[in-house]
Enzyme design. Sequence first.
Site, short mmCIF file in Angstrom:
data_model
loop_
_atom_site.label_atom_id
_atom_site.label_comp_id
_atom_site.label_asym_id
_atom_site.label_seq_id
_atom_site.Cartn_x
_atom_site.Cartn_y
_atom_site.Cartn_z
CG ASP A 130 -8.58 2.50 4.07
OD1 ASP A 130 -7.41 2.81 3.75
OD2 ASP A 130 -9.58 2.95 3.47
CG ASP A 188 -9.21 -2.82 0.85
OD1 ASP A 188 -8.13 -2.93 0.25
OD2 ASP A 188 -10.10 -2.01 0.53
CG ASP A 189 -5.42 -5.32 -1.45
OD1 ASP A 189 -4.25 -5.53 -1.77
OD2 ASP A 189 -5.94 -4.19 -1.46
CE1 TYR A 241 0.76 -0.63 -4.65
CE2 TYR A 241 -0.02 1.30 -3.43
CZ TYR A 241 -0.28 0.10 -4.08
OH TYR A 241 -1.57 -0.36 -4.16
CG ASP A 277 -2.03 -1.00 1.16
OD1 ASP A 277 -2.98 -0.73 0.41
OD2 ASP A 277 -1.94 -2.04 1.82
NE ARG A 330 -10.07 1.07 0.14
CZ ARG A 330 -8.75 1.16 -0.02
NH1 ARG A 330 -8.26 1.74 -1.09
NH2 ARG A 330 -7.93 0.70 0.91
#
Length: 646
Positions: free
Chosen positions: A210, A212-213, A315, A204, A501
């Site tokens: 948040d 989420d994956d 990233y 991320d 989201r």
Amino acid sequence: MLQNNALLSQLKQQIRDTTPRAEGVIKATDRGFGFLETDSGESYFVPPPAMKQVVHGDRVEAIIKEDGDKKSVEPERLIEAGLDRFIARVQNRDGRLAVIPDHPSISNAFKARIKRSLDEDSIADGDWVVARLVRHPLKPDDRAFFSQIEELIARQDDPAVPWRVTLARHALEQASPEAGDEWPLADEGLEREDLTAHAFFTIDAEKTRDMDDALHVEMRPEGGWRLWVAIADPTAYVAEGHAADLEAQTRAFTVYLPGQNVTMLPEVLADDLCSLKEGETRPTLACTLDVNADGSLGEYRFFAAHVRSHARLIYDKVSDWLEGQGEWTPEAGIGEQLKTLEALTEARSAWRAEHALVFKDRPDYVFDLDDAGNVLDVRIEGRRIANRMIEESMIAANACCADLLAAKVGHGIFNVHRAFEPEKADAALEFLAGQQIEIKREALTELPRYRELKRALESRDDAWLDARLRRFQGFTSMSAQPGPHFGLGLAAYATWTSPIRKYGDMVNHRLIKGVLKGEQAPAEASEALTEQLTERRRLNRMAERDVKDWLYVRYLTPAAREQRTFDAEIININRGGMRVRLTANGATAFVPAPLMHSERDKVAIDDKEGRICIADEERYKLGDPLKVVLTEAREETRSLVARPAD
């Protein structure tokens, strides 16, 4: 007497019936006059005295007046007001209260009163408010404009003005939903597989909360790869119909603005209990999917699981490491997975380029802000390998979701995108024919034909052609029924990978769980829900654009003062000039026709063709690169003005 009145009324009606009239929308200018633009494309001059009876955006019926060969109109009847609820600044002069709408084409100051439920002393000169227009001169029994102040948005000196005003303008929530601290995990009748020993990882942005994956990837002995995709599971905490669920349905999406996020779910869920934090065991909805050596998708399986992220990756650091740069190094097991995922990504990208469609890489522009909301810098973030790795993984997982819902449920929340709306297809065909591109109508409306056309057009690498075609293209919408996504080149596309989201992803989670439990499929989502999801996504994007425009003006005010030169690209051409994007920071500026040449009549703008001629010579067209000099930064309208550097 009655007979005389009847005759007089009849005479008035006859005069009215024979008086030429026009119906259209008022377009104001900053010089006091305006124009009435009809649906058929005609334009009538509205003189300054008549403009005092209307505002920009009003739809009116007007009397046409002729003076020799000149025509003008006098608005007579209001059909639909251009203003109802609006954002304004308070003007309080010696106790005389007025509001000035925050609109680039409306400079009127309307007399105002304060709603009874508000404290009059709480509203001061310069404050930002929500107001409503309650009287209009063209309404029966109204003689002047009059408005009512309904809500205080922000004090004039509040550093959060750009965010608060923008959210209020689009009627979006100002803060994340409130919630208690007790969120027990529901017993949904699902057996969760224990995957905590698998080395899942997240990638991320550095400030993302948040998450989420999470992913885990391995090479298959027979060739190709097996990818595990684990997705946060808010529906394990939030039951359908719960207050938090209903609030999430209303909000539809988390709003992402520079420097501020307004979450769809309570922050205790979005940023803590559901977020796939490193080292924390979390309930997830998961999928394993096989990717063949050529990048095509093979078998997939959805299931519920417990997962623990073994690494929170960033990233840029991942991209640097894969590209042989930087000092950061992942743990050995994670590093091996990253290289495996890189190979999977290249294969998937190649397959989609040949069999589906791949978006052109466009950079993201990221604002660095201080605590007071001042812009310190605007950074360019390209779509590097780590970004592409997550993107390809999510696209593959969402394609599997669409396939499952279409086959096992028959409905869900699908992202449907038709490249060309049916009513615009004929115009698009005519335009393409004018560019010596002869195709059949099916190339615009049938996915396999469109993919061929899109690849052929991209091989031309013609920025003007791409920009012109966008005028005919449609938008992505949410649908309960499967439908093609022309932008991705896929027969169906349904997202489930961002349930923290996106409310549509929560809906799809519940449908997938129903399949896993063998339950009968529920009724499909209502048209009202899919339309709301589509509309809220549009409002969120507009809010993000508006806040960025405000911050750009503040950031570039010194550059405008110094008349600094920037590289730019022409992104739109209209009758008044051209809009350009500054490539260094992503800001957009308007170049008005009078700044293109000292003699305005030598500037010929063809907005339909997207071309501008100066002194009978073509000088600019859509998609062209050019250099511009920034001349003005107008905070009152959040707009930048530039002129060509040459």
